[in-house]
Design a protein around this motif. Structure first.
Motif, short mmCIF file in Angstrom:
data_model
loop_
_atom_site.label_atom_id
_atom_site.label_comp_id
_atom_site.label_asym_id
_atom_site.label_seq_id
_atom_site.Cartn_x
_atom_site.Cartn_y
_atom_site.Cartn_z
N HIS A 45 2.65 0.76 -1.39
CA HIS A 45 1.20 0.92 -1.59
C HIS A 45 1.02 1.84 -2.80
O HIS A 45 1.42 3.00 -2.77
CB HIS A 45 0.54 1.51 -0.34
N GLU A 84 -0.15 5.52 -2.81
CA GLU A 84 0.55 6.48 -1.95
C GLU A 84 1.74 7.03 -2.75
O GLU A 84 2.88 6.65 -2.53
CB GLU A 84 1.01 5.78 -0.66
N ARG A 122 -3.97 0.25 -3.58
CA ARG A 122 -3.05 -0.09 -2.48
C ARG A 122 -2.27 -1.37 -2.80
O ARG A 122 -1.07 -1.42 -2.69
CB ARG A 122 -3.88 -0.29 -1.20
N HIS A 167 5.58 6.02 3.28
CA HIS A 167 4.13 5.82 3.11
C HIS A 167 3.40 7.15 3.17
O HIS A 167 3.96 8.17 3.54
CB HIS A 167 3.59 4.95 4.24
N HIS A 168 2.11 7.06 2.86
CA HIS A 168 1.21 8.20 3.08
C HIS A 168 -0.02 7.76 3.79
O HIS A 168 -0.64 6.78 3.42
CB HIS A 168 0.83 8.84 1.76
ZN ZN Z 1 1.23 2.67 3.05
#
Ligand code: ZN
Length: 361
Positions: free
Chosen positions: A101, A104, A151, A192-193
């Motif tokens: 993404h 992130e 994203r 991820h974040h």
């Molecule tokens: Zn993510």
């Protein structure tokens, strides 16, 4: 007197309007793609850092693009090269991907930080990892989205929903899938974040959430390989949880989506990249033997959607992420991960859930 009163009221009103504006700005400082990302690593920064690490490593770290490796589909939709960095001489292969993404960003910073450590640190723990494992590190899975701080990719395709039975919408997905099927990793880590998150019970800030895109104990994972991956993913997460508890300010929970008002869910998505890795996705004869492996993801708190608020804890969050991965790799290298009691997964805090968020049925 009356005049003064009116003046006071209107000043107050103005102040109220002004402060709610400031508050609104603070709570929602940005919309996707509009955040100030000047302090965040760009695609060119990543290449520069990879090349410098490769040089310093004296042959230990090998940086390659999928084009150099000879893949037909080897670039992003906008024509950017896809980079992978390889380090270690061990028989067990671990796939570590960051920033699928694009908004992130810590995935890139955390993976580069990790590589730096494996290039320069001579400690026995680090050497053990490099003897037992070979790491395939992808600092920027989604370069087009990363450059735009979105994203999805160039066409707003969520690359983490794009490893599907009937094929791939984005060329990046096909490129990475083809490479993955050739590497045949034994374990996967996906970074991820999430947004800023508070513990639903205590209100305390959550620094990291552990989980994977096919919920442990959920509708799908226990049915794969007689429950083997369901067990290993929980063991791996408990191992990370235990090893991070001793490092200063950490508050870890299990990954959920939703909120207290509408109810919480866990995700169970089959098109998620590491989900498809666990399911042994086959497409067009590329993964004919249905190779598969267990995987986990780390959701560190704070991303660019949270603007400066998300940036405040940035150094700490990256460090946290790196420590989590580093500990997990050590646990995989020594085999300690497989001694963990998987049932302790239930001890990691999580709000009650109303069900699963899926990309099927
Ligand atoms: Zn993510």
């Amino acid at each position: 007197m009356k005049k003064v009163f009116i003046f006071l009221v209107s000043t107050c009103l103005l102040l109220t309007v002004f402060s709610s504006y400031v508050l609104a700005k603070a709570n929602h400082p940005s919309t996707e793609g509009n955040t100030n990302i000047s302090s965040i690593l760009t695609y060119d920064d990543m290449i520069k850092e990879l090349e410098s690490l490769e040089k310093r490593s004296k042959g230990k770290l090998v940086v390659e693009t999928l084009e150099e490796l000879g893949y037909e589909n080897s670039k992003s939709e906008e024509g950017r090269d896809l980079y992978v960095a390889k380090i270690g001489k061990g028989p067990e292969k671990v796939w570590i991907q960051g920033r699928i993404h694009g908004n992130e960003p810590y995935g890139t910073e955390a993976t580069l930080e990790l590589l730096k450590m494996y290039v320069s640190n001579q400690s026995p723990e680090i050497q053990k990892v490099l003897e037992e494992l070979t790491l395939y590190v992808i600092p920027m899975y989604n370069p087009d989205g990363s450059e735009k701080n979105t994203r999805g990719n160039k066409d707003s395709i969520d690359l983490n929903r794009d490893w599907k039975k009937d094929g791939f919408e984005a060329v990046e997905s096909l490129a990475w899938f083809t490479y993955w099927a050739e590497v045949k990793p034994d374990f996967g880590i996906d970074i991820h974040h999430q947004g800023l998150k508070k513990d639903s019970q205590t209100g305390e800030a959550v620094t990291m959430s552990l989980g994977v895109s096919l919920a442990p104990g959920g509708p799908t994972l226990p049915g794969i390989k007689n429950g083997e991956y369901d067990e290993v993913t929980r063991q791996a997460q408990v191992y990370v949880y235990d090893s991070l508890k001793d490092y200063g300010y950490t508050n870890i929970d299990r990954y959920t989506t939703g909120n207290a008002r509408d109810g919480f869910t866990e995700i169970d998505i089959k098109g998620g990249v590491v989900s498809a890795m666990m399911l042994g996705l086959e497409y067009d004869g590329i993964n004919e033997d249905n190779h598969s492996h267990p995987a986990v993801f780390f959701e560190t708190s704070g991303n660019t959607r949270d603007g400066n608020l998300g940036q405040k804890a940035r150094g700490h969050n990256i460090r946290h992420n790196v420590l989590g991965i580093q500990n997990l790799l050590y646990g995989l290298a020594t085999g300690e991960v497989y001694d963990v009691n998987a049932d302790r997964w239930d001890d990691i805090p999580r709000p009650d859930i109303k069900g699963y968020q899926t990309d099927y049925n």
